[in-house]
Motif scaffolding. Structure first.
Motif, mmCIF file in Angstrom:
data_model
loop_
_atom_site.group_PDB
_atom_site.id
_atom_site.type_symbol
_atom_site.label_atom_id
_atom_site.label_comp_id
_atom_site.label_asym_id
_atom_site.label_seq_id
_atom_site.Cartn_x
_atom_site.Cartn_y
_atom_site.Cartn_z
ATOM 1 N N ALA A 121 0.650 -1.114 -0.034
ATOM 2 C CA ALA A 121 -0.046 0.037 0.070
ATOM 3 C C ALA A 121 0.968 1.354 -0.155
ATOM 4 O O ALA A 121 0.474 2.236 -0.615
ATOM 5 N N VAL A 122 1.961 1.274 0.863
ATOM 6 C CA VAL A 122 2.825 2.427 0.758
ATOM 7 C C VAL A 122 3.548 2.560 -0.600
ATOM 8 O O VAL A 122 3.517 3.596 -1.102
ATOM 9 N N ALA A 123 3.794 1.427 -1.209
ATOM 10 C CA ALA A 123 4.603 1.726 -2.626
ATOM 11 C C ALA A 123 3.394 2.428 -3.694
ATOM 12 O O ALA A 123 3.712 3.089 -4.397
ATOM 13 N N ALA A 124 2.199 1.576 -3.508
ATOM 14 C CA ALA A 124 1.214 2.487 -4.437
ATOM 15 C C ALA A 124 0.653 3.757 -4.034
ATOM 16 O O ALA A 124 0.516 4.728 -5.087
ATOM 17 N N ASP A 125 0.756 4.133 -2.778
ATOM 18 C CA ASP A 125 0.530 5.507 -2.427
ATOM 19 C C ASP A 125 1.502 6.196 -2.874
ATOM 20 O O ASP A 125 1.379 7.381 -3.448
ATOM 21 N N VAL A 126 2.976 6.038 -2.764
ATOM 22 C CA VAL A 126 4.165 6.925 -3.478
ATOM 23 C C VAL A 126 3.796 6.907 -4.980
ATOM 24 O O VAL A 126 4.065 8.133 -5.498
ATOM 25 N N THR A 127 3.374 5.824 -5.632
ATOM 26 C CA THR A 127 3.404 6.116 -6.969
ATOM 27 C C THR A 127 2.197 6.802 -7.267
ATOM 28 O O THR A 127 2.319 7.879 -8.168
ATOM 29 N N LEU A 128 0.973 7.042 -6.806
ATOM 30 C CA LEU A 128 -0.222 7.626 -6.848
ATOM 31 C C LEU A 128 0.206 9.293 -6.794
ATOM 32 O O LEU A 128 -0.160 10.110 -7.395
ATOM 33 N N ARG A 129 0.880 9.401 -5.539
ATOM 34 C CA ARG A 129 1.424 10.592 -5.455
ATOM 35 C C ARG A 129 2.332 11.461 -6.543
ATOM 36 O O ARG A 129 2.504 12.625 -6.655
ATOM 37 N N LEU A 130 3.379 10.637 -6.871
ATOM 38 C CA LEU A 130 4.302 10.952 -7.924
ATOM 39 C C LEU A 130 3.607 11.470 -9.331
ATOM 40 O O LEU A 130 3.866 12.319 -10.019
ATOM 41 N N PHE A 131 2.584 10.880 -9.573
ATOM 42 C CA PHE A 131 1.645 11.127 -10.830
ATOM 43 C C PHE A 131 1.213 12.683 -10.497
ATOM 44 O O PHE A 131 1.372 13.244 -11.475
ATOM 45 N N PRO A 174 6.417 -15.539 -2.302
ATOM 46 C CA PRO A 174 6.629 -13.928 -2.725
ATOM 47 C C PRO A 174 6.638 -13.618 -4.200
ATOM 48 O O PRO A 174 6.313 -12.305 -4.489
ATOM 49 N N PHE A 175 6.066 -14.583 -4.996
ATOM 50 C CA PHE A 175 6.208 -14.074 -6.379
ATOM 51 C C PHE A 175 5.182 -12.950 -6.636
ATOM 52 O O PHE A 175 5.500 -12.036 -7.364
ATOM 53 N N GLY A 176 3.982 -13.049 -6.435
ATOM 54 C CA GLY A 176 2.860 -12.289 -6.813
ATOM 55 C C GLY A 176 3.135 -10.966 -6.221
ATOM 56 O O GLY A 176 3.237 -9.633 -7.124
ATOM 57 N N PRO A 177 3.470 -10.885 -4.954
ATOM 58 C CA PRO A 177 3.555 -9.552 -4.290
ATOM 59 C C PRO A 177 5.001 -8.772 -4.905
ATOM 60 O O PRO A 177 5.004 -7.585 -4.983
ATOM 61 N N VAL A 178 6.045 -9.508 -4.978
ATOM 62 C CA VAL A 178 7.180 -8.882 -5.540
ATOM 63 C C VAL A 178 6.924 -8.401 -6.911
ATOM 64 O O VAL A 178 7.519 -7.228 -7.264
ATOM 65 N N VAL A 179 6.248 -8.985 -7.654
ATOM 66 C CA VAL A 179 5.911 -8.378 -9.170
ATOM 67 C C VAL A 179 5.286 -7.332 -8.906
ATOM 68 O O VAL A 179 5.650 -6.237 -9.741
ATOM 69 N N ALA A 180 4.270 -7.022 -8.337
ATOM 70 C CA ALA A 180 3.367 -5.977 -7.953
ATOM 71 C C ALA A 180 4.270 -4.745 -7.352
ATOM 72 O O ALA A 180 4.241 -3.678 -8.038
ATOM 73 N N ALA A 181 5.162 -5.174 -6.534
ATOM 74 C CA ALA A 181 6.232 -4.110 -6.159
ATOM 75 C C ALA A 181 6.957 -3.652 -7.123
ATOM 76 O O ALA A 181 7.395 -2.395 -7.130
ATOM 77 N N SER A 182 7.452 -4.556 -8.021
ATOM 78 C CA SER A 182 8.538 -4.096 -9.178
ATOM 79 C C SER A 182 7.645 -3.336 -10.185
ATOM 80 O O SER A 182 8.392 -2.386 -10.480
ATOM 81 N N VAL A 183 6.241 -3.649 -10.274
ATOM 82 C CA VAL A 183 5.787 -2.758 -11.172
ATOM 83 C C VAL A 183 5.369 -1.288 -10.640
ATOM 84 O O VAL A 183 5.658 -0.397 -11.561
ATOM 85 N N LEU A 184 5.195 -1.291 -9.665
ATOM 86 C CA LEU A 184 5.090 -0.165 -8.886
ATOM 87 C C LEU A 184 6.415 0.790 -8.988
ATOM 88 O O LEU A 184 6.510 2.018 -9.010
ATOM 89 N N LEU A 185 7.393 0.127 -8.858
ATOM 90 C CA LEU A 185 9.052 0.662 -8.744
ATOM 91 C C LEU A 185 9.307 1.342 -10.183
ATOM 92 O O LEU A 185 9.655 2.269 -10.304
ATOM 93 N N ALA A 186 8.661 0.756 -11.541
ATOM 94 C CA ALA A 186 9.018 1.343 -12.439
ATOM 95 C C ALA A 186 7.942 2.403 -13.190
ATOM 96 O O ALA A 186 8.263 3.228 -13.857
ATOM 97 N N VAL A 187 6.937 2.871 -12.170
ATOM 98 C CA VAL A 187 6.040 3.670 -12.727
ATOM 99 C C VAL A 187 6.622 5.165 -12.460
ATOM 100 O O VAL A 187 6.222 6.095 -13.318
ATOM 101 N N PRO A 188 7.236 5.483 -11.174
ATOM 102 C CA PRO A 188 7.564 6.869 -11.019
ATOM 103 C C PRO A 188 8.430 7.514 -12.223
ATOM 104 O O PRO A 188 8.105 8.588 -12.665
ATOM 105 N N PRO A 189 9.398 6.664 -12.656
ATOM 106 C CA PRO A 189 10.165 7.534 -13.982
ATOM 107 C C PRO A 189 9.403 7.396 -15.067
ATOM 108 O O PRO A 189 9.453 8.503 -15.828
ATOM 109 N N LEU A 190 8.326 6.562 -15.154
ATOM 110 C CA LEU A 190 7.518 6.846 -16.481
ATOM 111 C C LEU A 190 6.499 7.824 -16.349
ATOM 112 O O LEU A 190 6.379 8.731 -17.270
ATOM 113 N N ALA A 191 6.299 8.103 -15.100
ATOM 114 C CA ALA A 191 5.217 9.381 -14.779
ATOM 115 C C ALA A 191 5.977 10.537 -15.288
ATOM 116 O O ALA A 191 5.193 11.311 -15.643
#
Length: 540
Positions: free
Chosen positions: A130-140, A339-356
């Motif tokens: 949730a923290v990673a998703a929150d940071v991604t939303l705020r960087l948008f 760990p597979f699903g959550p780590v993939v989700a966290a990695s996707v969130l990691l890629a969003v800020p530079p794209l934004a």
């Protein structure tokens, strides 16, 4: 075959609901700090608001274990929807909504702990994602919280979360939940954990402390949470909790080390939270049943979160020490999580800020014409002014130089907004930053579209030399510590903040010398509700 209605209450479903509630709670914490405040003077209003999370106990007593959690989720959905309307964002309603969100988290932890072997680990993982998703939303929105800024996008996002909360209320009402039981006061440690996530998960805070761009700070934060999610599936030594307070201490020191220290703290925080939530699992009870235990856990969760967010680094470090000590008291062996699903989700969130950042439109230029040796200068105290109004005021003024006082950089009262970074991405202008003495998260910002030949900045002051169209230079100074600068440089135009528009002599527009000073137009903004700026023309 498992009935459909029973399958809805699986641990996986409860974990997803926990992530949604956590994603709702984080912006609610920021909104509460913005509306109520986060200074010691605000404690009388802030603590009762968050202590109302003790409602978790009466809910369990009044509705029973089957209906308490669905009722809390439904109430949170209703209150969250009401807050979409900006006129309703007043202290009592905001505080009540945050209290219900914290009570809902407490009930979710209790349900997950009974429904899954490693419920605490699921809670820690959901909170980190949730923290990673929150940071991604705020960087948008360049840290202007997209859920509170208004407009169609904010409404759609808020309604999606409302729908998710409503679906969670329906899902948790299905099947037969475990009976109510006493104990679980250690769930109050969710409060300090939320407070730490609010501080460490602020890109503006990390950007100011580490001296890095906001987007890069967001990458550090999201990478830390991704590592933390992956670390939940790795057996770690028992001494790991001691790393948390040490990393938090270094993250609170203004230096380049703040970024890796924040990453390390966020990487170990999920593991520490999981162990802390299982400390004293059998003995943390009042002895008066589930009602008293849940009420104490809910109130402690809210008060602990509020105390960690009080100004000053020591309370933040104290929260980290408390969590680390509780985690060290846990003797329960950790069960590995898939760990597979959550780590993939966290990695996707990691890629969003530079794209934004790459998708952001080009910045708008400010006027540059200074024919006749004249230019417009805007002097504005912007404390409490929404960023879109600040941007519109600068653009509508037609000023070539704007001096903004009371500018926030990640302060709790501003909801973590970094106003200089937000303006720099929308205005094609050079900037000079003058942090206030003792707190680099607020200060004075000078923006100009004119060529800058010389600049100086430091605690409490900013000075720059701009070149006009005819080649003449002009020296401008601003900030709260201009006395020394004025004694050393006789040709500086000093611009202290002004509370209200008025005559030149009353506005604070003071030419310090008679050298290269030309006719200028000074625009003074008054209080937020004072309407359009008054215009004062000064001719030396």
């Amino acid at each position: 075959m498992v009935p459909f209605t029973t399958a809805r209450a699986t641990p996986t479903a409860l974990t997803l609901i926990t992530a949604v509630v956590s994603l709702v709670t984080l912006p609610l914490v920021r909104l509460t700090l913005t509306v109520i405040g986060a200074s010691p003077a605000d404690l009388p209003a802030l603590l009762p608001a968050v202590a109302a999370a003790a409602v978790a106990g009466p809910l369990m007593w009044w509705l029973g274990p089957r209906r308490a959690l669905p009722a809390a989720l439904a109430a949170l959905a209703v209150l969250w929807t009401l807050l979409i309307a900006q006129p309703l964002r007043v202290g009592p309603l905001v505080g009540l909504t945050l209290a219900v969100a914290l009570a809902t988290l407490v009930l979710l932890v209790r349900r997950l702990s009974a429904a899954a072997e490693d419920g605490a680990g699921r809670v820690a993982r959901a909170l980190a994602l949730a923290v990673a998703a929150d940071v991604t939303l705020r960087l948008f929105g360049d840290l202007w919280d997209p859920l509170w800024r208004g407009g169609a996008l904010a409404t759609v996002l808020a309604l999606i979360l409302t729908g998710s909360l409503t679906a969670g209320a329906w899902a948790t009402a299905q099947g037969t939940p475990p009976p109510a039981r006493g104990g679980g006061i250690q769930v109050a440690l969710l409060g300090p954990a939320l407070g730490l996530y609010t501080v460490l998960g602020s890109p503006a805070f990390l950007a100011v402390w580490a001296g890095i761009p906001v987007t890069l700070a967001g990458v550090w934060i999201t990478l830390g949470t991704a590592i933390g999610v992956a670390a939940l599936s790795v057996p770690l030594p028992r001494g790991v909790p001691i790393v948390l307070p040490l990393a938090v201490t270094f993250a609170l020191l203004p230096s380049p080390l703040a970024a890796p220290a924040a990453l390390l703290a966020l990487a170990v925080l999920p593991y520490v939270v999981r162990r802390a939530l299982t400390a004293w699992e059998r003995t943390a009870t009042t002895g008066y049943g589930a009602l008293a235990d849940l009420a104490l856990a809910g109130a402690g969760c809210g008060v602990g979160c509020a105390l960690v967010l009080m100004p000053g680094p020591w309370l933040v470090v104290a929260g980290a020490i408390g969590l680390g000590w509780a985690a060290g008291e846990s003797a329960r062996p950790a069960r590995l999580l898939r760990p597979f699903g959550p780590v993939v989700a966290a990695s996707v969130l990691l890629a969003v800020p530079p794209l934004a950042g790459a998708a952001r439109p080009a910045a708008d230029p400010l006027p540059v014409d200074t024919a006749g040796g004249m230019y417009r200068l805007l002097n504005w105290e912007v404390t409490g002014t929404p960023p879109d109004e600040v941007l519109a005021g600068i653009q509508d003024s037609g000023a070539q130089v704007a001096v903004l006082h009371g500018v926030p950089r990640g302060t709790p009262e501003a909801g973590g907004l970094d106003l200089p970074a937000w303006l720099e991405k929308r205005l094609s202008a050079e900037t000079v930053w003058a942090p206030d003495d003792g707190d680099s998260r607020s200060g004075t910002l000078v923006l100009t579209s004119l060529p800058v030949s010389e600049r100086a900045e430091g605690p409490g002051y900013a000075a720059l030399t701009v070149t006009l169209t005819d080649g003449e230079p002009s020296r401008i100074g601003a900030g709260s510590a201009l006395g020394l600068l004025l004694r050393e440089e006789a040709e500086v135009l000093a611009l202290p903040p002004s509370a209200a528009p008025g005559a030149v002599e009353e506005s604070g527009f003071h030419p310090a010398g008679e050298g290269r000073i030309f006719a200028r137009e000074l625009l003074e903004f008054g209080p937020v509700d004072a309407g359009p700026p008054a215009v004062t023309v000064y001719v030396p």
